[in-house]
Design an enzyme around this catalytic site. Structure first.
Site, PDB file in Angstrom:
ATOM      1  N   ASP A 211      -3.841  -1.850   0.706  1.00  0.00           N
ATOM      2  CA  ASP A 211      -4.317  -0.874  -0.268  1.00  0.00           C
ATOM      3  C   ASP A 211      -5.589  -1.362  -0.951  1.00  0.00           C
ATOM      4  O   ASP A 211      -5.718  -2.536  -1.297  1.00  0.00           O
ATOM      5  CB  ASP A 211      -3.209  -0.654  -1.309  1.00  0.00           C
ATOM      6  CG  ASP A 211      -3.533   0.443  -2.289  1.00  0.00           C
ATOM      7  OD1 ASP A 211      -3.674   1.599  -1.859  1.00  0.00           O
ATOM      8  OD2 ASP A 211      -3.630   0.149  -3.495  1.00  0.00           O
ATOM      9  N   GLU A 273      -7.319  -0.094   4.067  1.00  0.00           N
ATOM     10  CA  GLU A 273      -7.669   1.121   3.355  1.00  0.00           C
ATOM     11  C   GLU A 273      -8.920   0.785   2.567  1.00  0.00           C
ATOM     12  O   GLU A 273      -8.862   0.256   1.456  1.00  0.00           O
ATOM     13  CB  GLU A 273      -6.560   1.574   2.401  1.00  0.00           C
ATOM     14  CG  GLU A 273      -6.880   2.945   1.782  1.00  0.00           C
ATOM     15  CD  GLU A 273      -6.551   3.070   0.306  1.00  0.00           C
ATOM     16  OE1 GLU A 273      -6.399   4.208  -0.152  1.00  0.00           O
ATOM     17  OE2 GLU A 273      -6.449   2.043  -0.397  1.00  0.00           O
TER      18      GLU A 273
END
Length: 547
Positions: A211, A273
């Protein structure tokens, strides 16, 4: 227009051609009737993923968390939140997935912890300058009494990116105030996450989706940034990068992580990401000694026009080919408006952040038609593809979600100017006539499901020719049979209205125009996103065929 062949990158690992299915745990399947999806619920629905034909499942966070940001505020990286089950449930899910030939990727959130993490609680209790505070980005404020934040940064979710502690210092949170940013210049932070990697690798996971992978390192001077602070970094190669995004120091971290993963058997992977543009900057994350994949958000954002699609596809392939990595393709995820609705709002790609009942509503029929065409186009491209749960059912965004039901911190922190991401996170429908449409054994659902969910339920589509579910199953089967993930891809036409290319012995044609486009004589159609108009491809449709 004829173009030279675009050859897919030469990687040979399973990830280079995998179709990976994202599961958002709280919205996939609820086993105990509390209205929140859980790990046993996911395990009970693994047969669906195997029958669909995907290769791996990526699980959004299921760690202990106060849920300030739906689990992306982690308080313990080595356990499972009771909302979702237990470590034993995680072990069973991993084992059951592998028994079905499915690999398992878990989310890792290294940019920030929860404010309820033991480290941050210790930092708040400790004195300024203490080792406990060195684990986070904590600074003195500006002004005579330090009453002003250290700089002018703002949160991605809206509002200031700094919150003041009781003793007067400030801590950085690029997202919610319950998500304090870690200090990745601290060796203790780096060692902690190496241990977290090993913890889950030892339990058998096949990789990590990382993330905010472009946010770990901040510019050392924490300089003010007068430009709009978007999570997507600059779109020009020579444009100054925001001091909080895409700093070169992140790559040293991922090279170290890669060495850990490479020490384990079975080809474990790292997926970034990283909201980074242009493609050349993104490609740096997937150099041979760093990550294996990076999400292609430029593709997700591309407009629904032939020129825009041609440009992003060629640019993406060229960038990843330059570093020997596979290209990835994605149309929806838990952070953006579902593409079945996004494409019904117009041809723009835009990262629309939610649609509310008072906003212009998408054309549902047009959106689904374009979504099916876009998905069939995407699945014909060389590389790896990501699917978001429910898109195989053609699920739209919940665009009439009551404002009082919204839980995304973006809604509150933006002063109710951004609708947030709840509309794409509504629990998905499995059975049209069951409580909560088969999501769980009761009517409970953490976000309200719209009545229209019944017509999209899996049991209304399974075995029905022409349904979106059967379209996906057919496309995934043909993708494997014709090795489309391996390429090479060659564009035949790229005009204002039609995009045509060959791949794996097949020809793929997408009609972006308003009128039908004739197929060549002798074309044998293998799959079409919409019924043909005689021997022609109708508007907003994709066809795979052989001549």
């Amino acid at each position: 227009m004829n173009t030279d062949a675009t050859q897919q990158a030469p990687g040979t690992g399973w990830w280079t051609e995998a179709v990976i299915y994202q599961v958002y745990p709280r919205s996939f399947a609820d086993s105990d009737g509390d209205g929140i999806g859980d790990l046993p619920g996911i395990t009970s629905r693994l047969d669906h993923l195997a029958e669909l034909g995907v290769d791996a499942v990526w699980l959004s966070p299921f760690y202990p968390s106060p849920q300030a940001d739906a689990g992306y505020d982690v308080s313990d990286y080595r356990d499972v939140d009771p909302l979702f089950g237990t470590l034993a449930d995680a072990d069973k899910l991993i084992a059951e997935a592998k028994a079905r030939g499915l690999r398992v990727i878990v989310d890792l959130v290294p940019n920030h912890t929860s404010s309820a993490h033991r480290w941050f609680e210790a930092a708040v209790a400790a004195a300024p300058g203490s080792p406990e505070r060195q684990r986070y980005v904590i600074r003195d404020g500006k002004g005579p009494d330090g009453a002003e934040p250290p700089n002018d940064w703002v949160s991605v979710f809206g509002g200031p990116a700094w919150t003041r502690l009781p003793d007067g210092q400030w801590y950085l949170h690029l997202f919610d105030s319950g998500q304090p940013d870690l200090n990745w210049d601290n060796p203790e932070v780096r060692e902690e996450f190496l241990d977290v990697l090993r913890f889950w690798l030892d339990r058998g996971v096949d990789g990590f989706r990382v993330d905010v992978a472009h946010g770990l390192i901040k510019q050392a001077d924490l300089a003010d940034w007068q430009e709009p602070q978007e999570i997507l970094s600059g779109s020009e190669v020579d444009k100054p990068r925001p001091p909080m995004w895409d700093q070169d120091g992140v790559h040293e971290i991922y090279r170290e992580w890669r060495r850990v993963l490479d020490s384990y058997p079975g080809e474990r992977i790292l997926v970034a990401e990283a909201w980074v543009e242009p493609a050349e900057r993104l490609a740096r994350y997937v150099r041979p000694d760093e990550m294996h994949q990076a999400f292609n958000f430029e593709y997700l954002l591309a407009a629904w026009t032939a020129p825009a699609q041609y440009a992003v596809i060629t640019r993406s392939l060229e960038a990843t080919d330059s570093v020997g990595a596979p290209t990835t393709w994605v149309l929806s995820n838990h952070d953006v408006v579902r593409h079945a609705s996004r494409l019904g709002l117009g041809t723009g790609g835009g990262r629309a952040n939610g649609v509310g009942v008072d906003d212009p509503q998408p054309d549902a029929a047009l959106g689904l038609r374009r979504a099916r065409a876009a998905s069939l186009l995407m699945l014909a491209l060389p590389g790896s593809a990501y699917l978001y749960q429910g898109e195989e059912l053609g699920l739209p965004e919940h665009t009439t979600l009551p404002d009082e039901a919204r839980q995304d911190p973006t809604w509150k922190r933006s002063g109710h100017t951004e609708r947030g991401r709840d509309g794409c996170r509504v629990p998905i429908p499995w059975e049209a006539d069951a409580p909560s449409y088969g999501f769980g054994p009761t009517d409970a659902s953490w976000l309200p499901q719209p009545p229209v969910w019944a017509e999209y339920a899996l049991d209304r589509q399974r075995g029905v020719p022409g349904s979106t579910y059967e379209l996906y199953r057919t496309a995934l089967r043909l993708r494997r049979e014709h090795a489309l993930a391996r390429g090479p891809l060659r564009f035949l036409t790229s005009g204002d209205e039609v995009l045509t290319f060959t791949n794996g012995g097949l020809t793929v044609l997408t009609n972006f125009g308003a009128g039908p486009v004739p197929l060549p004589a002798g074309a044998q159609v293998l799959v079409s996103s919409a019924p043909l108009d005689g021997d022609a491809v109708p508007a907003d449709a994709t066809v795979w065929f052989r001549v």
